[in-house]
Design a protein around this motif. Structure first.
Motif, PDB file in Angstrom:
ATOM      1  N   VAL A  49     -30.943 102.837   8.003  1.00 55.37           N
ATOM      2  CA  VAL A  49     -29.593 103.297   8.322  1.00 55.37           C
ATOM      3  C   VAL A  49     -28.797 103.396   7.021  1.00 55.37           C
ATOM      4  CG1 VAL A  49     -27.468 102.787   9.567  1.00 55.37           C
ATOM      5  CG2 VAL A  49     -29.680 102.240  10.610  1.00 55.37           C
ATOM      6  N   MET A  50     -28.114 104.531   6.835  1.00 60.07           N
ATOM      7  CA  MET A  50     -27.354 104.755   5.598  1.00 60.07           C
ATOM      8  C   MET A  50     -25.879 104.947   5.923  1.00 60.07           C
ATOM      9  SD  MET A  50     -30.038 107.380   3.856  1.00 60.07           S
ATOM     10  CE  MET A  50     -29.986 108.372   5.347  1.00 60.07           C
ATOM     11  N   PRO A  51     -25.090 103.886   5.816  1.00 63.97           N
ATOM     12  CA  PRO A  51     -23.662 103.964   6.178  1.00 63.97           C
ATOM     13  C   PRO A  51     -22.909 105.018   5.374  1.00 63.97           C
ATOM     14  CG  PRO A  51     -24.349 101.683   5.865  1.00 63.97           C
ATOM     15  CD  PRO A  51     -25.469 102.524   5.385  1.00 63.97           C
ATOM     16  N   GLY A  52     -23.271 105.183   4.092  1.00 67.49           N
ATOM     17  CA  GLY A  52     -22.556 106.133   3.246  1.00 67.49           C
ATOM     18  C   GLY A  52     -22.699 107.566   3.709  1.00 67.49           C
ATOM     19  N   MET A  53     -23.799 107.859   4.389  1.00 69.94           N
ATOM     20  CA  MET A  53     -24.041 109.223   4.886  1.00 69.94           C
ATOM     21  C   MET A  53     -23.788 109.355   6.378  1.00 69.94           C
ATOM     22  SD  MET A  53     -27.541 110.187   2.833  1.00 69.94           S
ATOM     23  CE  MET A  53     -27.621 111.816   3.604  1.00 69.94           C
ATOM     24  N   GLN A  54     -23.449 108.235   7.030  1.00 69.10           N
ATOM     25  CA  GLN A  54     -23.288 108.231   8.482  1.00 69.10           C
ATOM     26  C   GLN A  54     -24.527 108.819   9.159  1.00 69.10           C
ATOM     27  OE1 GLN A  54     -21.173 105.968   9.506  1.00 69.10           O
ATOM     28  NE2 GLN A  54     -20.123 107.339  10.929  1.00 69.10           N
ATOM     29  N   ALA A  55     -25.700 108.365   8.683  1.00 71.21           N
ATOM     30  CA  ALA A  55     -26.957 108.910   9.185  1.00 71.21           C
ATOM     31  C   ALA A  55     -28.057 107.871   9.058  1.00 71.21           C
ATOM     32  CB  ALA A  55     -27.329 110.177   8.411  1.00 71.21           C
ATOM     33  N   ALA A  56     -29.220 108.220   9.590  1.00 71.73           N
ATOM     34  CA  ALA A  56     -30.374 107.329   9.517  1.00 71.73           C
ATOM     35  C   ALA A  56     -31.638 108.156   9.385  1.00 71.73           C
ATOM     36  CB  ALA A  56     -30.453 106.445  10.775  1.00 71.73           C
ATOM     37  N   PHE A  57     -32.641 107.565   8.732  1.00 71.88           N
ATOM     38  CA  PHE A  57     -33.977 108.153   8.710  1.00 71.88           C
ATOM     39  C   PHE A  57     -34.794 107.486   9.807  1.00 71.88           C
ATOM     40  CE2 PHE A  57     -32.905 109.275   4.257  1.00 71.88           C
ATOM     41  CZ  PHE A  57     -33.150 110.638   4.353  1.00 71.88           C
ATOM     42  N   VAL A  58     -35.484 108.329  10.591  1.00 72.80           N
ATOM     43  CA  VAL A  58     -36.240 107.849  11.743  1.00 72.80           C
ATOM     44  C   VAL A  58     -37.696 108.251  11.582  1.00 72.80           C
ATOM     45  CG1 VAL A  58     -36.463 107.893  14.255  1.00 72.80           C
ATOM     46  CG2 VAL A  58     -34.193 108.059  13.198  1.00 72.80           C
ATOM     47  N   GLU A  59     -38.609 107.316  11.753  1.00 70.93           N
ATOM     48  CA  GLU A  59     -40.045 107.596  11.695  1.00 70.93           C
ATOM     49  C   GLU A  59     -40.508 108.011  13.087  1.00 70.93           C
ATOM     50  OE1 GLU A  59     -43.311 108.600  10.348  1.00 70.93           O
ATOM     51  OE2 GLU A  59     -42.070 107.547   8.869  1.00 70.93           O
ATOM     52  N   VAL A  60     -41.051 109.249  13.166  1.00 70.40           N
ATOM     53  CA  VAL A  60     -41.517 109.743  14.467  1.00 70.40           C
ATOM     54  C   VAL A  60     -42.991 110.134  14.439  1.00 70.40           C
ATOM     55  CG1 VAL A  60     -39.238 110.525  15.212  1.00 70.40           C
ATOM     56  CG2 VAL A  60     -40.745 112.094  13.955  1.00 70.40           C
ATOM     57  N   GLY A  61     -43.654 109.935  13.284  1.00 70.72           N
ATOM     58  CA  GLY A  61     -45.061 110.271  13.193  1.00 70.72           C
ATOM     59  C   GLY A  61     -45.352 111.564  12.455  1.00 70.72           C
ATOM     60  N   LEU A  62     -44.314 112.211  11.872  1.00 71.55           N
ATOM     61  CA  LEU A  62     -44.509 113.409  11.074  1.00 71.55           C
ATOM     62  C   LEU A  62     -44.795 113.021   9.629  1.00 71.55           C
ATOM     63  CD1 LEU A  62     -41.576 115.556  12.540  1.00 71.55           C
ATOM     64  CD2 LEU A  62     -43.991 115.583  13.210  1.00 71.55           C
ATOM     65  N   ASP A  63     -45.059 114.022   8.781  1.00 69.97           N
ATOM     66  CA  ASP A  63     -45.383 113.743   7.382  1.00 69.97           C
ATOM     67  C   ASP A  63     -44.248 113.034   6.662  1.00 69.97           C
ATOM     68  OD1 ASP A  63     -47.829 114.912   7.725  1.00 69.97           O
ATOM     69  OD2 ASP A  63     -47.235 116.865   6.926  1.00 69.97           O
TER      70      ASP A  63
END
Length: 495
Positions: A49-63
């Motif tokens: 979770v990246m508060p500065g970007m108001q976003a998150a990276f999510v692992e879903v099984g892609l590259d």
């Protein structure tokens, strides 16, 4: 307007072409080793979770880890729903991303944009599942109608039918697609029941399967084409593979039986894309310059930030005066631009530099022509008025790579710059590198390996300069051509 859909199937690639009045308008490509993931639903895990970007990276099984913005987590009822919008428009989140997600959290997400370039896929938690006539919005209670259905009585009928049916299947939200116009309640009921079954399966899988599992996968390209691209004016869907033809027949028999007679197996000896001139059109769609019938032409440049389109009169001289010539060229260019955007699948920010027009009415007519030509585009487009500099700015929704980036790669010789250093420039770079090497290292002789064109220039036009350099450095220099070297490549070897 006559329209046909052509499906070309080979073992590792499927291509779908939309042809209107004999001209290619759209091309969709799916390769077995790299199917698009837009529309797929995954059980993911929040990686960071990246508060500065108001976003998150999510692992879903892609590259690569996929990107989820806070705006795509919070839902709000839309002010209006138009065809092409698969879910209500999001509004800024009421609370920080840290209050919505945490590292390691399991989350059900849907891909709304394929990985493009170095960017990972774009995700949303606002799930939408399309069918022939409807789009299911399981987290919503809104029933919206496509803005392209203009008859108010028909809009009210469709909304009333779907609202009543929805109450019998969990009360979910739905978008009523353009294809639903004129359809009986029975057809809508079948669609809605199908979507309800799909969502029940997704919910069950989300509970039972581990993270990074796919919960729902969108249809293969031929089935999507039949589901999404067939309209009233589509006369035939011609398929050159018997296996795919049988799959399409089974699909339409179950979900849209009235279309069964439009599906046709092509058995001709000549490849179907050759018969319709599609292969030639694909080749031309990779060129920067697009000729116009009048003699004018477009120049299309696709960059990382935007696409620019320049309109030129070329050899078109007109019959009256300059203003009339410019106006006619711009009208033709407006229609050609709309076609090229669809054909090349160009998206994001697009800047069109029409030829300058003094008459305000001419500018209005060119803009109206562009908007009318874009009306048949499946992607959502927004066109703005002429800017003070005479430019038209527009946006087109992009979910997959452009045709050029699907079919091409950066030139290995120029690295994608579109130009290479001249043989003269490389020659003088070699002379500087020789001087640098001699000062840094001790060697009696030097060998320079370069492309044949560069070596030919050095030994011919620059032979006197080489002799002067040898005398100045007190070293012997030999040049060797290698056909494997690109024009900008060279090596200075100390012997």
């Amino acid at each position: 307007m006559s329209e046909e859909i052509l499906v070309n199937v080979t073992p590792r690639e499927t291509r779908v072409a939309v042809v209107e009045n004999g001209m290619l308008q759209e091309l969709h490509i799916e390769r077995g080793w790299r199917r698009g993931v837009v529309g797929n639903i995954y059980k993911g895990k929040v990686q960071r979770v990246m508060p500065g970007m108001q976003a998150a990276f999510v692992e879903v099984g892609l590259d690569r880890a996929a990107f989820l913005h806070a705006n795509d987590i919070v839902r709000a009822a839309p002010a209006a729903i138009t065809e092409g919008e698969d879910a209500p428009l999001p509004t800024p989140p009421a609370m920080p991303i840290m209050d919505l997600l945490r590292d390691g959290q399991d989350i059900v997400v849907q891909v709304v944009k394929d990985p493009i370039g170095s960017k990972g896929a774009r995700l949303t938690t606002q799930i939408s599942i399309p069918s022939r006539y409807l789009v299911l919005l399981p987290q919503s209670r809104v029933v919206g109608v496509s803005a392209r259905i203009e008859d108010e009585a028909e809009r009210q009928r469709l909304k009333s039918v779907v609202t009543e049916l929805s109450a019998q299947h969990g009360g979910h939200g739905y978008i009523i697609r353009t294809n639903a116009e004129g359809q009986p309640a029975e057809a809508l009921a079948e669609d809605l029941a199908y979507l309800s079954r799909v969502w029940n399966i997704v919910e069950r899988r989300s509970r039972e399967l581990p993270t990074c599992s796919i919960l729902y996968e969108d249809l293969s390209l031929p089935l999507r084409a039949v589901r999404d691209l067939i309209r009233k004016d589509v006369e035939k869907v011609k398929v050159d593979s018997r296996e795919t033809y049988e799959r399409l027949q089974a699909f339409v028999a179950r979900y849209m039986p009235v279309l069964a007679e439009r599906i046709e197996l092509y058995t001709g000896d000549r490849p179907i894309f050759d018969l319709y001139g599609v292969e030639d059109e694909i080749g031309r769609a990779l060129d920067k310059q697009v000729p116009l019938k009048s003699g004018g032409y477009l120049v299309i440049d696709q960059t990382e930030a935007m696409t620019t389109i320049d309109v030129n009169t070329g050899s078109f001289l007109g019959q009256r005066n300059l203003e009339e010539t410019v106006y006619r060229t711009n009208l033709e260019a407006a229609q050609a631009v709309a076609r090229q955007l669809r054909l090349r699948n160009l998206g994001g920010i697009i800047i069109i530099d029409f030829i300058d027009m003094d008459d305000p009415e001419h500018r209005r007519q060119v803009l109206r022509t562009l908007e009318k030509a874009l009306a048949r585009d499946h992607a959502k487009t927004t066109v703005y008025e002429f800017s003070p500099l005479g430019l038209v700015e527009m946006t087109r929704k992009r979910t997959v790579e452009s045709l050029e980036r699907q079919l091409s790669e950066p030139c290995p010789e120029c690295g994608g710059r579109g130009s290479i250093k001249t043989a003269e420039t490389v020659t003088y770079e070699i002379f500087r590198e020789i001087t640098r090497a001699v000062r840094q290292f001790d060697a009696a002789r030097l060998l320079v390996i370069a492309s044949a064109k560069v070596v030919a220039r050095i030994t011919d036009e620059e032979s006197s300069a080489v002799a002067e350099l040898e005398e100045f450095l007190g070293k012997s220099i030999r040049f060797q051509a290698d056909d494997q070297y690109l024009q900008e490549q060279f090596d200075v070897v100390l012997l």
